[in-house]
Design a protein around this motif. Structure first.
Motif, short mmCIF file in Angstrom:
data_model
loop_
_atom_site.label_atom_id
_atom_site.label_comp_id
_atom_site.label_asym_id
_atom_site.label_seq_id
_atom_site.Cartn_x
_atom_site.Cartn_y
_atom_site.Cartn_z
N ILE A 25 31.08 63.28 46.71
CA ILE A 25 30.24 62.21 46.19
C ILE A 25 31.13 60.97 46.15
O ILE A 25 32.16 60.96 45.48
N VAL A 26 30.74 59.93 46.89
CA VAL A 26 31.57 58.73 47.00
C VAL A 26 30.87 57.55 46.34
O VAL A 26 29.75 57.20 46.70
N GLU A 27 31.54 56.97 45.37
CA GLU A 27 31.07 55.75 44.73
C GLU A 27 31.77 54.58 45.43
O GLU A 27 32.99 54.56 45.55
N VAL A 28 31.01 53.62 45.90
CA VAL A 28 31.56 52.47 46.60
C VAL A 28 31.53 51.27 45.65
O VAL A 28 30.48 50.94 45.09
N GLY A 35 41.26 38.20 39.44
CA GLY A 35 42.48 38.25 38.66
C GLY A 35 42.38 39.19 37.48
O GLY A 35 43.34 39.40 36.76
N PHE A 36 41.21 39.77 37.26
CA PHE A 36 41.02 40.70 36.15
C PHE A 36 40.95 42.12 36.69
O PHE A 36 41.80 42.52 37.47
N ALA A 37 39.96 42.85 36.32
CA ALA A 37 39.84 44.26 36.70
C ALA A 37 39.63 44.43 38.20
O ALA A 37 38.98 43.61 38.85
N ARG A 38 40.19 45.49 38.72
CA ARG A 38 40.01 45.84 40.12
C ARG A 38 38.71 46.65 40.26
O ARG A 38 38.16 47.15 39.29
N ALA A 39 38.27 46.78 41.49
CA ALA A 39 37.00 47.47 41.77
C ALA A 39 37.01 48.89 41.21
O ALA A 39 36.04 49.34 40.60
N PHE A 75 35.57 54.62 46.62
CA PHE A 75 36.01 53.77 47.72
C PHE A 75 35.97 52.34 47.21
O PHE A 75 34.90 51.83 46.86
N CYS A 76 37.13 51.69 47.15
CA CYS A 76 37.25 50.38 46.52
C CYS A 76 37.58 49.30 47.55
O CYS A 76 38.44 49.50 48.40
N ILE A 77 36.92 48.18 47.41
CA ILE A 77 37.23 47.00 48.21
C ILE A 77 37.45 45.85 47.23
O ILE A 77 36.52 45.41 46.56
N HIS A 88 40.95 50.64 49.24
CA HIS A 88 41.58 51.83 48.67
C HIS A 88 40.54 52.94 48.58
O HIS A 88 39.41 52.70 48.16
N TRP A 89 40.96 54.13 48.95
CA TRP A 89 40.09 55.30 48.80
C TRP A 89 40.77 56.21 47.79
O TRP A 89 41.85 56.74 48.05
#
Length: 99
Positions: A25-28, A35-39, A75-77, A88-89
């Motif tokens: 199960i992939v959350e995109v 400059g704050f929180a990453r994905a 899966f982060c962009i 980043h995965w």
């Protein structure tokens, strides 16, 4: 890929796919530069619970997949608004047992 954008009243799953004998199960998540929180950090405990509930619904409606091992990835962009976004995965991003 088995399913893309699975929706039910309990939540939504972005991507459902197989990795060998594991149902993934992939959350995109995508974020512009802030400059704050990453994905990836935006997948908090509340979001994890919604993903797990939607996964349970998916497995009830597709019992052919209920025997597979289960893995939750993100899966982060980041910096999607820039020329060179960071991708980043995160495999096994969280455990669905406690959510």
């Amino acid at each position: 890929m088995l399913i893309q954008r699975y929706r039910c009243r309990l939540g939504e799953l972005d991507i459902v796919c197989l990795d060998g004998s594991t149902l993934v199960i992939v959350e995109v998540r995508a974020r512009a530069y802030s400059g704050f929180a990453r994905a990836g950090e935006s997948v908090d405990v509340r979001k994890q619970r919604r993903i797990v509930r939607a996964t349970r619904h998916l497995l009830m409606t597709h019992p052919q997949w209920s025997g597979y091992r289960l893995r939750f990835d993100v899966f982060c962009i980041d910096n999607i608004d820039r020329d060179s976004p960071a991708i980043h995965w995160i495999r096994n991003a969280f455990d669905g047992g406690g959510a």
